[in-house]
Design a protein around this motif. Structure first.
Motif, PDB file in Angstrom:
ATOM      1  N   SER A 263       0.847  -1.196   0.000  1.00 49.63           N
ATOM      2  CA  SER A 263       0.000   0.000   0.000  1.00 49.63           C
ATOM      3  C   SER A 263       0.883   1.246   0.000  1.00 49.63           C
ATOM      4  CB  SER A 263      -0.901   0.011   1.240  1.00 49.63           C
ATOM      5  OG  SER A 263      -1.732   1.137   1.260  1.00 49.63           O
ATOM      6  N   PRO A 264       0.702   2.132  -1.022  1.00 55.17           N
ATOM      7  CA  PRO A 264      -0.163   1.999  -2.198  1.00 55.17           C
ATOM      8  C   PRO A 264       0.279   0.824  -3.073  1.00 55.17           C
ATOM      9  CG  PRO A 264       0.690   4.251  -1.989  1.00 55.17           C
ATOM     10  CD  PRO A 264       1.467   3.393  -1.044  1.00 55.17           C
TER      11      PRO A 264
ATOM     12  N   ASN B 267       2.806   0.160  -9.168  1.00 55.57           N
ATOM     13  CA  ASN B 267       2.525   0.804 -10.451  1.00 55.57           C
ATOM     14  C   ASN B 267       2.724  -0.207 -11.577  1.00 55.57           C
ATOM     15  OD1 ASN B 267       2.237   3.744  -9.680  1.00 55.57           O
ATOM     16  ND2 ASN B 267       4.297   3.368  -8.866  1.00 55.57           N
TER      17      ASN B 267
ATOM     18  N   PRO C 249       5.723   2.316  -5.575  1.00 61.01           N
ATOM     19  CA  PRO C 249       5.832   3.773  -5.447  1.00 61.01           C
ATOM     20  C   PRO C 249       7.079   4.242  -4.703  1.00 61.01           C
ATOM     21  CG  PRO C 249       3.575   3.098  -5.060  1.00 61.01           C
ATOM     22  CD  PRO C 249       4.379   1.837  -5.170  1.00 61.01           C
ATOM     23  N   GLN C 250       7.515   3.496  -3.688  1.00 61.18           N
ATOM     24  CA  GLN C 250       8.667   3.945  -2.910  1.00 61.18           C
ATOM     25  C   GLN C 250       9.987   3.761  -3.644  1.00 61.18           C
ATOM     26  OE1 GLN C 250       6.663   1.417  -2.216  1.00 61.18           O
ATOM     27  NE2 GLN C 250       7.673  -0.227  -1.085  1.00 61.18           N
TER      28      GLN C 250
ATOM     29  N   GLU D  82      -0.476  14.428  -2.295  1.00 56.96           N
ATOM     30  CA  GLU D  82      -1.064  14.158  -0.985  1.00 56.96           C
ATOM     31  C   GLU D  82       0.016  14.211   0.082  1.00 56.96           C
ATOM     32  OE1 GLU D  82      -4.877  11.219  -1.764  1.00 56.96           O
ATOM     33  OE2 GLU D  82      -2.920  10.313  -1.370  1.00 56.96           O
TER      34      GLU D  82
ATOM     35  N   VAL E  81       4.944  10.866   4.992  1.00 55.60           N
ATOM     36  CA  VAL E  81       5.200  10.599   3.575  1.00 55.60           C
ATOM     37  C   VAL E  81       4.331  11.506   2.707  1.00 55.60           C
ATOM     38  CG1 VAL E  81       5.853   8.187   3.937  1.00 55.60           C
ATOM     39  CG2 VAL E  81       3.477   8.766   3.468  1.00 55.60           C
ATOM     40  N   THR E  82       4.725  11.616   1.464  1.00 53.70           N
ATOM     41  CA  THR E  82       3.957  12.354   0.466  1.00 53.70           C
ATOM     42  C   THR E  82       3.742  11.464  -0.740  1.00 53.70           C
ATOM     43  OG1 THR E  82       4.890  14.485   1.169  1.00 53.70           O
ATOM     44  CG2 THR E  82       3.938  14.381  -1.048  1.00 53.70           C
ATOM     45  N   TYR E  83       2.506  11.420  -1.239  1.00 61.11           N
ATOM     46  CA  TYR E  83       2.193  10.660  -2.445  1.00 61.11           C
ATOM     47  C   TYR E  83       1.987  11.630  -3.595  1.00 61.11           C
ATOM     48  CZ  TYR E  83       1.485   6.716   0.703  1.00 61.11           C
ATOM     49  OH  TYR E  83       1.666   5.733   1.642  1.00 61.11           O
TER      50      TYR E  83
ATOM     51  N   TYR F 210       0.924  11.891  -7.541  1.00 54.87           N
ATOM     52  CA  TYR F 210       0.222  11.197  -8.615  1.00 54.87           C
ATOM     53  C   TYR F 210       0.584  11.853  -9.946  1.00 54.87           C
ATOM     54  CZ  TYR F 210      -2.586   9.148  -4.880  1.00 54.87           C
ATOM     55  OH  TYR F 210      -2.997   8.479  -3.753  1.00 54.87           O
TER      56      TYR F 210
ATOM     57  N   ILE G  19       2.171   6.458  -9.322  1.00 55.17           N
ATOM     58  CA  ILE G  19       2.207   7.021  -7.977  1.00 55.17           C
ATOM     59  C   ILE G  19       3.630   6.918  -7.452  1.00 55.17           C
ATOM     60  CG2 ILE G  19       1.286   6.923  -5.629  1.00 55.17           C
ATOM     61  CD1 ILE G  19      -1.156   5.477  -6.746  1.00 55.17           C
TER      62      ILE G  19
ATOM     63  N   GLU H  15       5.956   7.531  -4.007  1.00 56.60           N
ATOM     64  CA  GLU H  15       5.982   7.770  -2.563  1.00 56.60           C
ATOM     65  C   GLU H  15       7.298   8.449  -2.207  1.00 56.60           C
ATOM     66  OE1 GLU H  15       6.561   5.124   1.431  1.00 56.60           O
ATOM     67  OE2 GLU H  15       4.945   4.482   0.082  1.00 56.60           O
TER      68      GLU H  15
END
Length: 354
Positions: free
Chosen positions: A236-237, A240, A280-281, A298, A303-305, A307, A317, A319
């Motif tokens: 999570s998330p 990709n 994402p990371q 976000e 953390v910041t996501y 998009y 996405i 991270e």
């Protein structure tokens, strides 16, 4: 305590088959989680173990006893449901001991078992209360206590936290993990929430459409998924996924501005389509690059996501650490990554290319 062995289990409702030949071994004392999207058959499989659903074909063993056709009461299991199903007119102690009372267990024995369970679940101060005077988390602990006092060989949990708010879900996850360590029982737990699965399980069983996609420890499934479905469901998330084309022993990816991805996997022939997966990371935003538009940022504290939308319509996405300056909405960027973090999947079969 006992383990559970499922051999070629099949469940049909007339002409509709919902469980397709499941084989599974849950070891003694193991915390096993069935996870998958709604309708995948995880609750049906749990109810088959409990005896609440008839097994059409195959066998189920608990503690080396074949219980495939046994009554639920004779299987040595206790089930905790999504709804607490507490008797509103009874106290906590009476709710926990009611099943024993109905089975003719002496009152002294009931009091002893209820007392032991209440200590484990930290319910000593609530034994004289009725359910309406309890929080949702406390009510669920009472329901678990009702299962504990029976002394079952196997505990079965059917999405027990889904009715709780986010804070209580986290609290109860910790309680369940502690409970398992304390009593060492075999537990089988159903959830659609992969975060619950990752945090609770010794073993995760990923189901889709009544078929077991993969079985393994949380980190085995996270780091080494067998197919695109497992890779996207665990984590999570989610991972990709973008389209790629094999060219000259590498993979060209439009979403990455035609960046060639090198891989040690056994690639199909040139021109073949593959699906490129990366978490994402493992991505980094390059504000000096181009090809991806920032659609949403976000900020979640730690953390910041970010998009990103590619020109071909694919979404990515990223991270990032909260300390990293996030790009502004609408800005043009690209991403960088290490090739070793890329996973490849067959575009048709969705199986992992290794």
């Amino acid at each position: 305590m006992s383990g559970v062995k499922i051999t070629n289990a099949i469940k049909k409702y007339e002409a509709v088959q919902v469980i397709h030949g499941v084989d599974l071994q849950v070891d003694d004392g193991e915390f096993c989680v069935f996870v998958g999207p709604s309708g995948c058959g995880k609750s049906t499989l749990l109810r088959m173990i409990a005896g609440l659903e008839e097994t059409t074909d195959g066998s189920i063993e608990i503690g080396n006893r074949d219980v495939t056709r046994a009554d639920p009461a004779d299987r040595g299991v206790a089930m905790v449901f999504q709804t607490y199903a507490l008797y509103p007119h009874m106290t906590v102690a009476e709710n926990m001991g009611f099943g024993l009372k109905m089975n003719g267990v002496p009152k002294a024995e009931i009091d002893r078992k209820v007392g032991e369970a209440s200590q484990i679940l930290k319910l000593d101060d609530y034994l004289d209360r009725k359910p309406k005077a309890l929080s949702g988390g406390q009510r669920q602990r009472v329901a678990i206590g009702r299962a504990i006092v029976r002394g079952p060989e196997v505990f079965l949990f059917d999405e027990p936290l889904s009715n709780l708010d986010a804070e209580l879900r986290v609290e109860m996850r910790v309680e369940l993990a502690r409970l398992h360590k304390e009593i060492g029982a075999t537990m089988i737990y159903v959830t659609h929430d992969q975060v619950e699965a990752m945090t609770l399980a010794d073993k995760i069983v990923v189901l889709r459409a009544g078929v077991v996609e993969q079985v393994g420890s949380p980190m085995q499934l996270y780091k080494n998924p067998d197919n695109k479905f497992v890779a996207g469901f665990i984590g999570s998330p989610g991972m990709n996924f973008v389209n790629g084309i094999v060219e000259a022993g590498a993979i060209k990816v439009d979403a990455f501005a035609d960046r060639a991805v090198a891989s040690t996997a056994k690639l199909p022939e040139n021109g073949a389509s593959v699906t490129v997966g990366i978490r994402p990371q493992h991505l980094r935003v390059d504000p000096k690059g181009s090809g991806l538009k920032v659609d949403l940022v976000e900020h979640l504290g730690g953390v910041t996501y970010i998009y990103l939308d590619a020109a071909n319509g694919e979404r990515i996405i990223v991270e990032a650490s909260a300390e990293v300056d996030a790009p502004s909405y609408g800005s043009d960027v690209s991403v960088t990554f290490d090739d070793e973090n890329v996973m490849l999947f067959d575009a048709k079969t969705e199986k992992r290319i290794r």
